[in-house]
Design a protein around this motif. Structure first.
Motif, PDB file in Angstrom:
ATOM      1  N   ALA A  31       0.848  -1.198   0.000  1.00 46.65           N
ATOM      2  CA  ALA A  31       0.000   0.000   0.000  1.00 46.65           C
ATOM      3  C   ALA A  31       0.881   1.245   0.000  1.00 46.65           C
ATOM      4  O   ALA A  31       1.787   1.358   0.823  1.00 46.65           O
ATOM      5  N   VAL A  33       0.455   4.028   1.159  1.00 48.69           N
ATOM      6  CA  VAL A  33       0.469   4.725   2.448  1.00 48.69           C
ATOM      7  C   VAL A  33       1.481   4.066   3.380  1.00 48.69           C
ATOM      8  O   VAL A  33       2.216   4.739   4.116  1.00 48.69           O
ATOM      9  N   PHE A  34       1.591   2.742   3.338  1.00 43.55           N
ATOM     10  CA  PHE A  34       2.575   2.033   4.152  1.00 43.55           C
ATOM     11  C   PHE A  34       3.983   2.323   3.648  1.00 43.55           C
ATOM     12  O   PHE A  34       4.899   2.610   4.424  1.00 43.55           O
ATOM     13  N   LEU A  50       4.220   9.972   4.975  1.00 43.39           N
ATOM     14  CA  LEU A  50       2.837   9.502   5.092  1.00 43.39           C
ATOM     15  C   LEU A  50       1.909  10.309   4.189  1.00 43.39           C
ATOM     16  O   LEU A  50       1.031   9.751   3.521  1.00 43.39           O
ATOM     17  N   ILE A  51       2.117  11.621   4.161  1.00 42.33           N
ATOM     18  CA  ILE A  51       1.215  12.473   3.365  1.00 42.33           C
ATOM     19  C   ILE A  51       1.354  12.154   1.877  1.00 42.33           C
ATOM     20  O   ILE A  51       0.356  11.975   1.166  1.00 42.33           O
ATOM     21  N   ALA A  54      -0.059   8.599   1.204  1.00 38.81           N
ATOM     22  CA  ALA A  54      -1.521   8.547   1.248  1.00 38.81           C
ATOM     23  C   ALA A  54      -2.125   9.241   0.034  1.00 38.81           C
ATOM     24  O   ALA A  54      -3.120   8.785  -0.532  1.00 38.81           O
ATOM     25  N   SER A  55      -1.513  10.350  -0.387  1.00 41.60           N
ATOM     26  CA  SER A  55      -2.051  11.061  -1.554  1.00 41.60           C
ATOM     27  C   SER A  55      -1.998  10.168  -2.783  1.00 41.60           C
ATOM     28  O   SER A  55      -2.908  10.181  -3.615  1.00 41.60           O
ATOM     29  N   ASN A  57      -1.955   6.890  -2.598  1.00 40.44           N
ATOM     30  CA  ASN A  57      -2.847   5.765  -2.306  1.00 40.44           C
ATOM     31  C   ASN A  57      -4.308   6.045  -2.680  1.00 40.44           C
ATOM     32  O   ASN A  57      -5.044   5.155  -3.090  1.00 40.44           O
ATOM     33  N   LEU A  58      -4.708   7.325  -2.558  1.00 38.63           N
ATOM     34  CA  LEU A  58      -6.099   7.685  -2.870  1.00 38.63           C
ATOM     35  C   LEU A  58      -6.481   7.218  -4.268  1.00 38.63           C
ATOM     36  O   LEU A  58      -7.603   6.814  -4.530  1.00 38.63           O
ATOM     37  N   LEU A  59      -5.516   7.270  -5.180  1.00 35.66           N
ATOM     38  CA  LEU A  59      -5.773   6.875  -6.566  1.00 35.66           C
ATOM     39  C   LEU A  59      -6.052   5.393  -6.711  1.00 35.66           C
ATOM     40  O   LEU A  59      -6.682   4.966  -7.661  1.00 35.66           O
ATOM     41  N   TYR A  60      -5.529   4.609  -5.770  1.00 38.18           N
ATOM     42  CA  TYR A  60      -5.588   3.153  -5.938  1.00 38.18           C
ATOM     43  C   TYR A  60      -6.535   2.478  -4.953  1.00 38.18           C
ATOM     44  O   TYR A  60      -6.553   1.260  -4.853  1.00 38.18           O
ATOM     45  N   LEU A  61      -7.339   3.284  -4.237  1.00 41.38           N
ATOM     46  CA  LEU A  61      -8.240   2.689  -3.237  1.00 41.38           C
ATOM     47  C   LEU A  61      -9.223   1.718  -3.862  1.00 41.38           C
ATOM     48  O   LEU A  61      -9.554   0.691  -3.292  1.00 41.38           O
ATOM     49  N   GLY A  62      -9.687   2.047  -5.041  1.00 37.19           N
ATOM     50  CA  GLY A  62     -10.760   1.240  -5.615  1.00 37.19           C
ATOM     51  C   GLY A  62     -10.296   0.195  -6.603  1.00 37.19           C
ATOM     52  O   GLY A  62     -11.109  -0.435  -7.272  1.00 37.19           O
ATOM     53  N   PRO A 190      -6.347  12.352  -8.003  1.00 36.64           N
ATOM     54  CA  PRO A 190      -7.034  11.508  -7.020  1.00 36.64           C
ATOM     55  C   PRO A 190      -8.524  11.343  -7.329  1.00 36.64           C
ATOM     56  O   PRO A 190      -9.139  10.348  -6.916  1.00 36.64           O
TER      57      PRO A 190
ATOM     58  N   CYS C 129      -5.522   6.344   4.992  1.00 38.40           N
ATOM     59  CA  CYS C 129      -5.177   7.588   4.296  1.00 38.40           C
ATOM     60  C   CYS C 129      -5.657   8.807   5.083  1.00 38.40           C
ATOM     61  O   CYS C 129      -4.980   9.834   5.137  1.00 38.40           O
ATOM     62  N   ALA C 132      -3.094   9.343   7.629  1.00 34.07           N
ATOM     63  CA  ALA C 132      -1.785   9.623   7.040  1.00 34.07           C
ATOM     64  C   ALA C 132      -1.745  11.013   6.418  1.00 34.07           C
ATOM     65  O   ALA C 132      -0.721  11.694   6.465  1.00 34.07           O
TER      66      ALA C 132
END
Lengths: 249, 163, 272
Positions: A31, A33-34, A50-51, A54-55, A57-62, A190, C129, C132
């Motif tokens: 992930a 974010v990790f 982390l920021i 996570a930013s 990661n938002l693109l790959y949540l789904g 995102p 997220c 984070a």
């Protein structure tokens, strides 16, 4: 830390994040974010790591790997964009824009892996005919993982050796409106992640919940976590209501 | 009369790619599965109907019943996604009057005697003959596994394939 | 149910191997076949301990094409073990086992992909997220919950499959429990995605003009916000949604379109 070390670590992180050993473990290790957290530790800036992670990661949540197909690969995006961004001190939005093309390339890397697995599949056939269960374990887990290590490690290692310098040079020469444009794009991208989730949920009658979440933040100014807490309560109410209905029926 | 959104050949019938991608992108609310063995297996049929995603109606017909149903009321109401398990099934329905404008080949697995023609999709000689015949009759035949991947026209792909 | 051959520990071993290997040897030809076979192998040895030929045959049977979602799909590992046990007693043939596997894998993948990967993953990583993005390491709590959940649910469904055989599937799906879960998860997911997009989709316009009468500067963004806050963000999300549902899902084209629009808009100072 030397560029060489960063490249080695990135290659290993990408391998671990996509090895798929353990059905759900890669979802943690891979992930963005990790990975952002790990890079944050390495570069001594956990919050920023982390920021950025996570930013991305938002693109790959789904993203769902239906039928084994990897449509886009957040781990590759993260293992290249985050170290570059942290080394050069790029803003979050530019980091997201750099990440996206690599996310697309990741689906090709996975195609190479799945094609190479054919070798071990056919070897497994031989072991099955001989009744050799140890051979089957090796073909199912050990050999594909060793192959995957090279397939995953090499490209990420190579890109990271030169990545930060190349991006630095590029950003120096690009006219200002392009760098602004890249940063603007990073703010919009995102939205793809959210659109994918709305589509994969695909129930128009539930769409008002999306707007409740959106405007709760806009008008009431409540935080995202608060919204999630209320969401859990509403979901619990729905489950409770339906389970009562089931008990009566 | 139902609005047919997509006609797909997929040896796995309903699965993740269909539920998560094709239903959503075509915005269908009904899946018509046309398969003799599924229609005659009460247990499996009930599993398919129970596993329908929320808001989507699943109907399972044998080939004969499907043709009857089509001739009577064109599968009733709704936005419909039609699934076949194999090329011969689709061909038989087509021959018996089921109207196919476009035919998507989404998944046909590997077996001895079958040739990989596009991605993981395989055909054998009789599949190819039947598809060619349908194509000459004006059906647009194309290969498309998942919406995020590109698609390819049957004619183009078959230029390079010899049986 | 008659006397069962395998202990709970042995069923758990099958699940453990399935959990570890489910995707490692995924190939275009037969997808999860080697992983399924590896999960079965040790227990097949016990089931067919006096019959080497039947054992080899069983290994080959489980190397045939197979693909499903691995969490809910662990139920099929349990079912296959129960059925192999029946086969060893001469109660059914190998074709029946393959038929059940191939029949169940599709519907189970449909539900598993939706509930586990489409929703649970989006929700838990969405929560990660959320923290984070504020720079908080609390984020790290959430992804492991997902990994552990997959293991625990899989172990449960695998044991259920062994206990009940193919009847386990109607039990798992029955009375709309799955649909209730999917709907509830959809609601939670949509609420969170709404909130996250309000905060982290960033589009705004620096366009402004000066009123000739008063000399005061009026920003377009402020006016848009007065009408409907976040209008441009919603436009971005639903513009992309519209593209996906009407123009196909060419992801690469979409990304480059967004890049091009952003650069052009930045050039003219429309967005920034």
């Amino acid at each position: 830390m030397t560029t060489f070390m960063i490249a080695v670590i990135s290659g290993i992180l990408y391998f671990l994040g996509t090895s798929r050993i353990g059905y759900g473990i890669s979802s943690t290790l891979g992930a963005p974010v990790f990975l952002g957290f790990i890079y944050g530790l390495l570069f001594g800036d956990v919050a920023n790591g982390l920021i950025i992670g996570a930013s991305i990661n938002l693109l790959y949540l789904g993203v769902v790997f239906t039928g084994g197909n990897v449509p886009s690969d957040g781990a590759l995006a993260a293992c290249i964009s985050i170290p570059v961004a942290l080394q050069l001190g790029l803003d979050v939005d530019t980091a997201v824009t750099i990440a996206v093309p690599f996310g697309i390339l990741g689906s090709f890397v996975d195609q190479i892996r799945r094609t190479s697995n054919l070798i071990w599949l056919h070897k497994a056939d031989d072991f099955a005919a001989k009744g050799d269960e140890k051979g089957i374990y090796r073909c199912a887990m050990v050999y594909p993982t060793i192959t995957a290590f090279f397939i995953r490690f090499i490209p990420v290692f190579a890109v990271n050796l030169f990545g930060a310098d190349a991006v630095q040079v590029l950003l120096n020469y690009l006219p200002a409106f392009i760098t602004t444009g890249l940063s603007v794009a990073g703010g919009i991208l995102p939205a793809i992640g959210f659109a994918v989730i709305i589509m994969s949920i695909g129930r128009n009658e539930l769409l008002p919940y999306y707007f409740i979440g959106f405007f709760a933040v806009k008008y009431l100014g409540i935080g995202n976590m608060a919204c999630a807490v209320f969401g859990i309560c509403i979901a619990a109410l729905m489950i409770y209501r339906d389970s009562k209905k089931g008990a009566q029926a | 009369m139902a609005n047919i959104k997509l006609i797909r050949i997929d040896f796995r019938l309903i699965h993740g790619q269909v539920v998560n991608k094709w239903i959503k992108i075509t915005r269908s609310n009904k899946i018509v599965v046309i398969d003799d063995s599924l229609a005659s297996n009460e247990f499996m049929r009930s599993v398919y109907i129970m596993a329908a995603p929320p808001g989507v109606d699943v109907q399972v017909y044998s080939i004969n019943d499907a043709i009857k149903e089509w001739k009577e009321n064109q599968f009733g109401e709704g936005e419909v996604l039609v699934l076949f398990k194999s090329v011969p099934d689709a061909y038989r329905c087509f021959k018996e009057g089921f109207e196919i404008k476009e035919l998507q080949i989404g998944g046909l697995g590997a077996q001895p005697g079958r040739k990989i023609v596009y991605g993981p999709i395989t055909l054998d000689k009789s599949d190819a003959d039947q598809l060619s015949e349908m194509q000459h009759a004006g059906v647009r035949v194309y290969f498309h596994q998942v919406p995020d991947d590109p698609s390819a026209e049957y004619e183009k792909v078959m230029e390079k394939v010899k049986f | 149910m008659s006397e069962r051959l395998l202990t709970k520990k042995e069923v758990n071993q099958a699940h453990l191997y399935w959990y570890l290997a489910a995707e490692t040897n995924n190939s275009y030809e037969r997808l999860q076949a080697p992983s399924f076979c590896a999960a079965m192998a040790k227990n097949l040895r016990k089931i067919y301990k006096d019959d080497d030929e039947a054992y080899k045959e069983a290994l080959q049977r489980h190397l045939e094409f197979y693909n499903t979602e691995g969490t809910i799909g662990a139920v099929v590992v349990g079912i296959a073990l129960a059925m192999e046990e029946e086969k060893a007693k001469g109660n059914l043939t190998g074709d029946v086992i393959t038929g059940i596997k191939l029949g169940l894998m599709g519907p189970i993948a449909g539900i598993g992909d939706t509930l586990i990967w489409g929703m649970s993953k989006a929700i838990l990583l969405g929560m990660a997220c959320t923290f984070a993005l504020e720079g908080s390491p609390v984020a790290l709590l959430f992804p492991p919950i997902f990994s552990i959940m997959i293991f625990v649910v899989g172990r449960y469904t695998c044991n259920l499959g062994y206990k009940l055989g193919s009847e386990a599937v109607p039990k798992l799906l029955k009375s709309g429990t799955m649909n209730t879960l999917i709907t509830a998860a959809s609601v939670l997911g949509l609420l969170m995605m709404g909130a996250l997009s309000a905060s982290y989709v960033k589009v705004s316009t620096p366009l402004a003009w000066t009123m000739s009468s008063t000399g005061a500067e009026i920003g377009l963004q402020a006016n848009l916000d007065a009408i409907l806050p976040g209008m441009l963000q919603l436009l971005a999300v639903f513009g992309i949604y519209w593209y996906f549902t009407h123009k196909g899902q060419n992801y690469i084209k979409l990304v480059f379109t967004i890049l091009a629009i952003s650069i052009i808009a930045a050039f003219f100072g429309i967005l920034g």
